[in-house]
Motif scaffolding. Structure first.
Motif, mmCIF file in Angstrom:
data_model
loop_
_atom_site.group_PDB
_atom_site.id
_atom_site.type_symbol
_atom_site.label_atom_id
_atom_site.label_comp_id
_atom_site.label_asym_id
_atom_site.label_seq_id
_atom_site.Cartn_x
_atom_site.Cartn_y
_atom_site.Cartn_z
ATOM 1 N N ASP A 156 21.964 3.691 42.616
ATOM 2 C CA ASP A 156 22.946 2.615 42.473
ATOM 3 C C ASP A 156 22.388 1.344 43.093
ATOM 4 N N ILE A 157 23.126 0.252 42.961
ATOM 5 C CA ILE A 157 22.626 -1.057 43.389
ATOM 6 C C ILE A 157 22.288 -1.072 44.874
ATOM 7 N N ILE A 158 23.164 -0.492 45.688
ATOM 8 C CA ILE A 158 22.935 -0.494 47.134
ATOM 9 C C ILE A 158 21.712 0.341 47.487
ATOM 10 N N SER A 159 21.586 1.509 46.859
ATOM 11 C CA SER A 159 20.437 2.374 47.132
ATOM 12 C C SER A 159 19.135 1.731 46.671
ATOM 13 N N LYS A 160 19.180 1.030 45.523
ATOM 14 C CA LYS A 160 17.982 0.324 45.051
ATOM 15 C C LYS A 160 17.537 -0.712 46.065
ATOM 16 N N SER A 161 18.504 -1.483 46.560
ATOM 17 C CA SER A 161 18.174 -2.526 47.529
ATOM 18 C C SER A 161 17.571 -1.924 48.792
ATOM 19 N N ARG A 162 18.137 -0.815 49.244
ATOM 20 C CA ARG A 162 17.639 -0.175 50.463
ATOM 21 C C ARG A 162 16.233 0.376 50.251
ATOM 22 N N LEU A 163 15.988 0.953 49.079
ATOM 23 C CA LEU A 163 14.664 1.495 48.798
ATOM 24 C C LEU A 163 13.625 0.380 48.723
ATOM 25 N N ARG A 164 13.983 -0.732 48.092
ATOM 26 C CA ARG A 164 13.056 -1.861 48.020
ATOM 27 C C ARG A 164 12.715 -2.377 49.417
ATOM 28 N N GLU A 165 13.733 -2.463 50.281
ATOM 29 C CA GLU A 165 13.495 -2.899 51.654
ATOM 30 C C GLU A 165 12.568 -1.909 52.372
ATOM 31 N N PHE A 166 12.771 -0.621 52.116
ATOM 32 C CA PHE A 166 11.928 0.412 52.724
ATOM 33 C C PHE A 166 10.472 0.251 52.298
ATOM 34 N N LEU A 167 10.232 0.082 51.005
ATOM 35 C CA LEU A 167 8.866 -0.052 50.508
ATOM 36 C C LEU A 167 8.205 -1.314 51.038
ATOM 37 N N ALA A 168 8.966 -2.401 51.093
ATOM 38 C CA ALA A 168 8.424 -3.646 51.638
ATOM 39 C C ALA A 168 8.048 -3.475 53.108
ATOM 40 N N GLN A 169 8.866 -2.730 53.853
ATOM 41 C CA GLN A 169 8.599 -2.500 55.269
ATOM 42 C C GLN A 169 7.366 -1.634 55.465
ATOM 43 N N ILE A 170 7.238 -0.590 54.639
ATOM 44 C CA ILE A 170 6.059 0.285 54.727
ATOM 45 C C ILE A 170 4.785 -0.509 54.443
ATOM 46 N N ASN A 171 4.852 -1.354 53.440
ATOM 47 C CA ASN A 171 3.693 -2.190 53.106
ATOM 48 C C ASN A 171 3.348 -3.140 54.248
#
Length: 321
Positions: free
Chosen positions: A179-194
């Motif tokens: 869902d929209i909220i989960s997508k946003s959280r996952l994108r933030e996670f990937l950006a943080q890992i990078n």
């Protein structure tokens, strides 16, 4: 030194077909003369229509497929000749194909992966705690993988792909089913890992919001050929997609006549005017405000979807960065 290097890479398949009693064979090039490099820590969006050659490229980068022409080096080695050695340095999420064990609870899949990759237990616990928190997996650890929703499983797969601290991660449709909220959280996670770990990420997706949120670089392929490689800003400017003025007048009015603009749609008192991307909006706004009963006005830039559509329609007719 580049972590990924492709030089004149091609991959051909032989396709058989039958017409009556006669069988014919033809060669199909899924990837054709592809050359590019990826630097450590880059986040590259690798996009194209279905059948463009994206999955074939990723399979060659991971050593699953061997190129029929050209050369590939990933993390300093030939993927097809060093699959086991390379496996410790990469992570992969292939769309709806899970790397988790279907009948095991999620935490047991993670434990198996710790053993497979030989991750020190302290490091495994540290990574797992971080990913469980960032990906909201706490309530799912005791749930068998087969009982997880697609979105939940995707989060589990992404954690599994990162637990052994890979240098490079290939993600195929990582936000599918979210869902929209989960997508946003996952994108933030990937950006943080990078950012925190310098992990190189190759992202293939049909959700172009993922590209805009994460990628500093975009590569577009079509029919196995590279048709663009550069930044999102460069992609936008390469297609000269028009911008749009959305004008709200006090009352319905005949089409606004301002040099350099074209009225493409009217909706009562609202009019949509397109203008070239190289034209400044300020003088156009001033002319409209001086000549018409202006109530409100907004500027709409072309969507990434429309830009990609224009690019597919003109494949091979633009210059790369």
């Amino acid at each position: 030194m580049s972590v990924i290097e492709l030089s004149n890479v091609s991959r051909a398949f032989t396709v058989s077909s039958r017409a009556g009693l006669r069988r014919t064979r033809r060669e199909v090039r899924a990837v054709d003369d592809l050359t590019f490099t990826v630097e450590p820590g880059e986040v590259m969006g690798y996009i194209g229509p279905n059948g463009a050659g994206k999955s074939t490229t990723i399979k060659m980068l991971t050593g699953i497929l061997v190129p029929t022409g050209g050369s590939i080096r990933v993390a300093g080695v030939d993927p097809s000749r060093n699959r086991l050695r390379l496996a410790r340095r990469i992570g992969v999420v292939f769309g709806q194909r899970t790397t988790l064990w279907w009948d095991l609870p999620l935490k047991d899949s993670f434990a198996v992966l710790q053993k497979m990759y030989g991750v020190p237990r302290a490091r495994h616990r540290e990574n797992l705690a971080t990913f469980v928190d960032l990906l909201d997996l706490g309530d799912l650890l005791d749930v068998p993988v087969r009982q997880l929703s697609l979105g939940q499983r995707m989060r589990g797969d992404i954690a599994a792909a990162l637990l052994h601290d890979p240098e490079i991660v290939y993600l195929d449709e990582p936000t599918i089913g979210l869902d929209i909220i989960s997508k946003s959280r996952l994108r933030e996670f990937l950006a943080q890992i990078n950012k925190d770990r310098g992990t190189t990420i190759i992202l293939t997706t049909h959700d172009l919001d993922d590209i805009e949120a994460l990628c500093s670089r975009v590569m577009v392929i079509d029919h196995g050929h590279q048709v663009f490689d550069g930044t999102l800003d460069r992609l936008r400017s390469s297609q000269s997609a028009p911008r749009t003025l959305i004008v709200d007048l006090a009352t319905p009015h005949p089409p606004i006549s301002i040099p350099g603009t074209t009225v493409t749609r009217t909706e009562g008192p609202r009019q949509h005017l397109t203008f070239p991307p190289t034209t400044s909006a300020a003088p156009l706004v001033a002319q409209i405000a001086a000549s018409y009963p202006l109530v409100d006005l907004s500027i709409s830039d072309p969507t990434i979807e429309s830009i990609i559509a224009r690019l597919y329609a003109t494949s091979g007719k633009i210059s790369n960065v």
